[in-house]
Design a protein around this motif. Structure first.
Motif, PDB file in Angstrom:
ATOM      1  N   PRO A  96       0.797  -1.232   0.000  1.00 57.44           N
ATOM      2  CA  PRO A  96       0.000   0.000   0.000  1.00 57.44           C
ATOM      3  C   PRO A  96       0.835   1.290   0.000  1.00 57.44           C
ATOM      4  CG  PRO A  96       0.173  -0.815   2.239  1.00 57.44           C
ATOM      5  CD  PRO A  96       0.975  -1.757   1.379  1.00 57.44           C
ATOM      6  N   LEU A  97       2.139   1.208  -0.224  1.00 61.16           N
ATOM      7  CA  LEU A  97       2.982   2.398  -0.243  1.00 61.16           C
ATOM      8  C   LEU A  97       2.849   3.153  -1.560  1.00 61.16           C
ATOM      9  CD1 LEU A  97       6.363   1.281   1.402  1.00 61.16           C
ATOM     10  CD2 LEU A  97       4.441   2.484   2.447  1.00 61.16           C
ATOM     11  N   SER A  98       3.073   4.460  -1.502  1.00 59.91           N
ATOM     12  CA  SER A  98       3.141   5.283  -2.705  1.00 59.91           C
ATOM     13  C   SER A  98       4.610   5.532  -3.032  1.00 59.91           C
ATOM     14  CB  SER A  98       2.419   6.613  -2.494  1.00 59.91           C
ATOM     15  OG  SER A  98       3.084   7.387  -1.510  1.00 59.91           O
ATOM     16  N   ALA A  99       4.877   6.098  -4.217  1.00 59.28           N
ATOM     17  CA  ALA A  99       6.249   6.394  -4.613  1.00 59.28           C
ATOM     18  C   ALA A  99       6.877   7.416  -3.671  1.00 59.28           C
ATOM     19  CB  ALA A  99       6.276   6.894  -6.052  1.00 59.28           C
ATOM     20  N   PHE A 100       6.110   8.413  -3.270  1.00 58.22           N
ATOM     21  CA  PHE A 100       6.630   9.425  -2.353  1.00 58.22           C
ATOM     22  C   PHE A 100       6.996   8.817  -1.007  1.00 58.22           C
ATOM     23  CE2 PHE A 100       5.160  12.206   1.190  1.00 58.22           C
ATOM     24  CZ  PHE A 100       6.270  13.032   1.243  1.00 58.22           C
ATOM     25  N   GLN A 101       6.129   7.995  -0.449  1.00 57.49           N
ATOM     26  CA  GLN A 101       6.409   7.373   0.835  1.00 57.49           C
ATOM     27  C   GLN A 101       7.616   6.438   0.750  1.00 57.49           C
ATOM     28  OE1 GLN A 101       2.616   5.528   1.443  1.00 57.49           O
ATOM     29  NE2 GLN A 101       1.654   7.370   2.297  1.00 57.49           N
ATOM     30  N   ALA A 102       7.690   5.651  -0.315  1.00 56.05           N
ATOM     31  CA  ALA A 102       8.810   4.728  -0.480  1.00 56.05           C
ATOM     32  C   ALA A 102      10.127   5.479  -0.651  1.00 56.05           C
ATOM     33  CB  ALA A 102       8.557   3.816  -1.684  1.00 56.05           C
ATOM     34  N   PHE A 103      10.114   6.552  -1.435  1.00 54.83           N
ATOM     35  CA  PHE A 103      11.320   7.343  -1.665  1.00 54.83           C
ATOM     36  C   PHE A 103      11.807   7.975  -0.359  1.00 54.83           C
ATOM     37  CE2 PHE A 103      13.194  11.397  -3.605  1.00 54.83           C
ATOM     38  CZ  PHE A 103      14.409  10.787  -3.886  1.00 54.83           C
ATOM     39  N   ALA A 104      10.886   8.494   0.441  1.00 54.13           N
ATOM     40  CA  ALA A 104      11.259   9.112   1.718  1.00 54.13           C
ATOM     41  C   ALA A 104      11.869   8.082   2.670  1.00 54.13           C
ATOM     42  CB  ALA A 104      10.049   9.781   2.353  1.00 54.13           C
ATOM     43  N   ILE A 105      11.312   6.874   2.697  1.00 51.33           N
ATOM     44  CA  ILE A 105      11.872   5.830   3.562  1.00 51.33           C
ATOM     45  C   ILE A 105      13.285   5.477   3.124  1.00 51.33           C
ATOM     46  CG2 ILE A 105      11.627   3.421   4.270  1.00 51.33           C
ATOM     47  CD1 ILE A 105       8.603   3.785   4.107  1.00 51.33           C
ATOM     48  N   CYS A 106      13.510   5.379   1.816  1.00 47.33           N
ATOM     49  CA  CYS A 106      14.842   5.050   1.308  1.00 47.33           C
ATOM     50  C   CYS A 106      15.836   6.171   1.587  1.00 47.33           C
ATOM     51  CB  CYS A 106      14.772   4.774  -0.191  1.00 47.33           C
ATOM     52  SG  CYS A 106      13.848   3.283  -0.627  1.00 47.33           S
ATOM     53  N   LEU A 107      15.386   7.413   1.567  1.00 44.96           N
ATOM     54  CA  LEU A 107      16.284   8.530   1.854  1.00 44.96           C
ATOM     55  C   LEU A 107      16.824   8.458   3.280  1.00 44.96           C
ATOM     56  CD1 LEU A 107      14.439  11.543   0.163  1.00 44.96           C
ATOM     57  CD2 LEU A 107      16.553  10.447  -0.599  1.00 44.96           C
ATOM     58  N   SER A 108      16.042   7.914   4.197  1.00 44.38           N
ATOM     59  CA  SER A 108      16.517   7.816   5.581  1.00 44.38           C
ATOM     60  C   SER A 108      17.742   6.921   5.692  1.00 44.38           C
ATOM     61  CB  SER A 108      15.393   7.286   6.482  1.00 44.38           C
ATOM     62  OG  SER A 108      15.101   5.924   6.187  1.00 44.38           O
ATOM     63  N   SER A 109      17.910   6.013   4.741  1.00 48.27           N
ATOM     64  CA  SER A 109      19.060   5.121   4.773  1.00 48.27           C
ATOM     65  C   SER A 109      20.355   5.823   4.394  1.00 48.27           C
ATOM     66  CB  SER A 109      18.812   3.932   3.832  1.00 48.27           C
ATOM     67  OG  SER A 109      19.838   2.974   3.924  1.00 48.27           O
ATOM     68  N   PHE A 110      20.264   6.992   3.743  1.00 45.15           N
ATOM     69  CA  PHE A 110      21.462   7.711   3.316  1.00 45.15           C
ATOM     70  C   PHE A 110      22.068   8.571   4.423  1.00 45.15           C
ATOM     71  CE2 PHE A 110      19.426   6.959  -0.834  1.00 45.15           C
ATOM     72  CZ  PHE A 110      20.510   6.433  -1.527  1.00 45.15           C
ATOM     73  N   ASP A 111      21.348   8.781   5.501  1.00 44.09           N
ATOM     74  CA  ASP A 111      21.873   9.616   6.562  1.00 44.09           C
ATOM     75  C   ASP A 111      22.835   8.819   7.438  1.00 44.09           C
ATOM     76  OD1 ASP A 111      22.103  12.044   7.881  1.00 44.09           O
ATOM     77  OD2 ASP A 111      20.579  11.516   9.365  1.00 44.09           O
ATOM     78  N   THR A 112      23.808   9.506   8.020  1.00 43.53           N
ATOM     79  CA  THR A 112      24.804   8.855   8.867  1.00 43.53           C
ATOM     80  C   THR A 112      24.174   8.408  10.176  1.00 43.53           C
ATOM     81  OG1 THR A 112      26.495  10.266   7.911  1.00 43.53           O
ATOM     82  CG2 THR A 112      27.051   9.113   9.941  1.00 43.53           C
ATOM     83  N   LYS A 113      24.450   7.134  10.557  1.00 43.53           N
ATOM     84  CA  LYS A 113      23.877   6.558  11.788  1.00 43.53           C
ATOM     85  C   LYS A 113      24.966   5.811  12.553  1.00 43.53           C
ATOM     86  CE  LYS A 113      19.588   5.901   9.287  1.00 43.53           C
ATOM     87  NZ  LYS A 113      20.215   6.426   8.056  1.00 43.53           N
ATOM     88  N   PRO A 114      25.913   6.504  13.171  1.00 44.25           N
ATOM     89  CA  PRO A 114      26.998   5.805  13.887  1.00 44.25           C
ATOM     90  C   PRO A 114      26.503   4.999  15.083  1.00 44.25           C
ATOM     91  CG  PRO A 114      27.034   8.165  14.357  1.00 44.25           C
ATOM     92  CD  PRO A 114      26.043   7.974  13.257  1.00 44.25           C
ATOM     93  N   ALA A 115      25.360   5.390  15.656  1.00 43.50           N
ATOM     94  CA  ALA A 115      24.858   4.661  16.831  1.00 43.50           C
ATOM     95  C   ALA A 115      24.103   3.397  16.473  1.00 43.50           C
ATOM     96  CB  ALA A 115      23.949   5.580  17.649  1.00 43.50           C
ATOM     97  N   CYS A 116      23.852   3.186  15.164  1.00 37.32           N
ATOM     98  CA  CYS A 116      23.046   2.036  14.736  1.00 37.32           C
ATOM     99  C   CYS A 116      23.883   0.985  13.999  1.00 37.32           C
ATOM    100  CB  CYS A 116      21.898   2.498  13.841  1.00 37.32           C
ATOM    101  SG  CYS A 116      20.825   3.728  14.601  1.00 37.32           S
ATOM    102  N   GLU A 117      25.166   1.231  13.832  1.00 39.28           N
ATOM    103  CA  GLU A 117      25.994   0.328  13.035  1.00 39.28           C
ATOM    104  C   GLU A 117      27.096  -0.274  13.868  1.00 39.28           C
ATOM    105  OE1 GLU A 117      27.315   2.763   9.837  1.00 39.28           O
ATOM    106  OE2 GLU A 117      25.309   3.045   9.033  1.00 39.28           O
TER     107      GLU A 117
END
Length: 416
Positions: free
Chosen positions: A395-416
């Motif tokens: 049930p996702l839209s292109a906008f929602q899917a794109f925004a979720i994928c963008l979150s993966s590009f941000d630096t997350k030193p506390a999660c890796e």
């Protein structure tokens, strides 16, 4: 008149309308661009062009319907599908009939108009896209197609985003255009904002939700923020979803663990017979859409709304309390390769901590079938330097899917 001649003629009309509008815009020294590639509804100033447009507008509705249906059927993919957009560019009557003929992505699996990027994807098979990252400008562009190598110049730009670093957070501004990232133009679609650690992200939509019950909840939250003395304007920022990444306190090896709460999509959307909210038009106004009054104890504006216009049934209220939650699919450890593996079915070729697959996280009492629980709703992965694939479905839209994928590009030193 031959069918191909008709298509050729309204293509020429579309070009002449565009040239006339471009000349008027240059004369006024304006550089604004609209949300859609469809021509404006106002008639051109040229009398000859107006007469020519009137002739097309006076066509019998039955003949016009047949023409547009044949064009829509013959052009199922881009770039040939721009002929369908040309039909909607001729005049108001052509536009109205084209909107009736063109189905939503959920029904036909095709992206046609800008509103299609806000509508749920198909249920049977995912829509395949790819993202190109430009490190120098911190820009991300979403294209329709399998990959740059296979699509080439025929790739259709869907959305673009620019990463903006701030003192306490990171924002991704998402627009329809690849070179305009202003939040004050009609090209603005929404934004993604992170917290200080980069472990929690919030997706904001520039348009109000399609469901009246969800809209009522958004307005209630805005009223609460106003009572608390918030000085920032929240107009055009509607909370779509929340993305959370789990902290990796022990620093163990493995992929990131994430959860997405889709506030606008109820879990009933993936149940048998369920439906997801599907907007059909863009809101014309955002700032002045709701009346405001003044708090008697202060100067903060309060947003008022009528309970009659936003009728909430018990079913919609229950759906609001049970939003759809997505979780990343757990990978398996491959002893021979000595790495974590997921079956991306050939769509991902480079190992990366950013790669993920999202499935529904449901409880046994929510009556969701096992097949629906195992279905990959969104997958994202790397295929080359600064090139990533993104496949999404209902049930996702292109906008929602794109925004979720963008979150993966941000630096997350506390999660890796």
């Amino acid at each position: 008149m031959h069918f191909k001649s008709i298509v050729r003629e309204f293509r020429e009309m579309r070009d002449s309308i565009g040239n006339s509008s471009r000349r008027r815009a240059e004369g006024k020294h304006t550089n604004r661009r609209g949300r859609s590639h469809i021509a404006p509804e106002g008639s051109p100033s040229s009398s000859a062009l107006f007469q020519r447009q009137s002739q097309w507008a006076n066509m019998p509705p039955e003949l016009l319907l047949d023409i547009i249906q044949r064009v829509e059927t013959a052009q199922p993919s881009w770039p040939a599908r721009r002929d369908v957009v040309c039909c909607a560019s001729v005049c108001r009557s052509w536009r109205d009939i084209t909107k009736e003929v063109v189905k939503t992505p959920e029904q036909c699996g095709c992206l046609t108009f800008p509103i299609s990027l806000k509508q749920p994807g198909p249920k049977d098979s995912p829509i395949q896209c790819f993202i190109k990252r430009e490190r120098a400008t911190s820009t991300f562009r979403l294209y329709l197609g399998l990959s740059p190598a296979l699509s080439g110049d025929a790739s259709k730009l869907l959305l673009a985003a620019r990463k903006i670093r701030r003192a306490t957070s990171t924002e991704f501004v998402i627009t329809f255009l690849g070179d305009d990232f202003s939040r004050s133009t009609n090209a603005y679609v929404g934004r993604l904002k992170s917290n200080f650690l980069g472990t929690k992200f919030t997706i904001y939509d520039s348009q109000p939700p399609h469901d009246p019950a969800i809209l009522s909840n958004c307005l209630s939250n805005r009223r609460l923020h106003s009572k608390q003395g918030s000085s920032r304007s929240h107009s055009g920022s509607y909370n779509v979803a929340t993305i959370s990444y789990e902290l990796n306190v022990l620093r163990t090896r493995g992929p990131r663990r994430m959860n997405c709460t889709m506030h606008w999509i109820p879990v009933s959307a993936i149940q048998e017979g369920g439906t997801a909210p599907t907007p059909t038009t863009f809101a014309k106004c955002q700032k002045d859409q709701f009346p405001q009054s003044v708090d008697p104890k202060g100067k903060n504006p309060l947003i008022e709304f009528s309970s009659n216009s936003l009728a909430e049934t018990p079913e919609t209220i229950q759906d609001m309390r049970n939003p759809l939650v997505l979780k990343n699919k757990a990978p398996r450890w491959h002893e021979q390769l000595q790495c974590w593996c997921l079956n991306f079915k050939g769509r991902v070729t480079v190992a990366s901590v950013k790669n993920f697959q999202l499935v529904a996280a449901v409880e046994p009492c929510q009556n969701v079938s096992v097949a629906e629980q195992e279905k990959v709703i969104l997958q994202f992965g790397k295929i080359g330097k600064d090139i990533f694939t993104m496949d999404y479905r209902y049930p996702l839209s292109a906008f929602q899917a794109f925004a979720i994928c963008l979150s993966s590009f941000d630096t997350k030193p506390a999660c890796e």
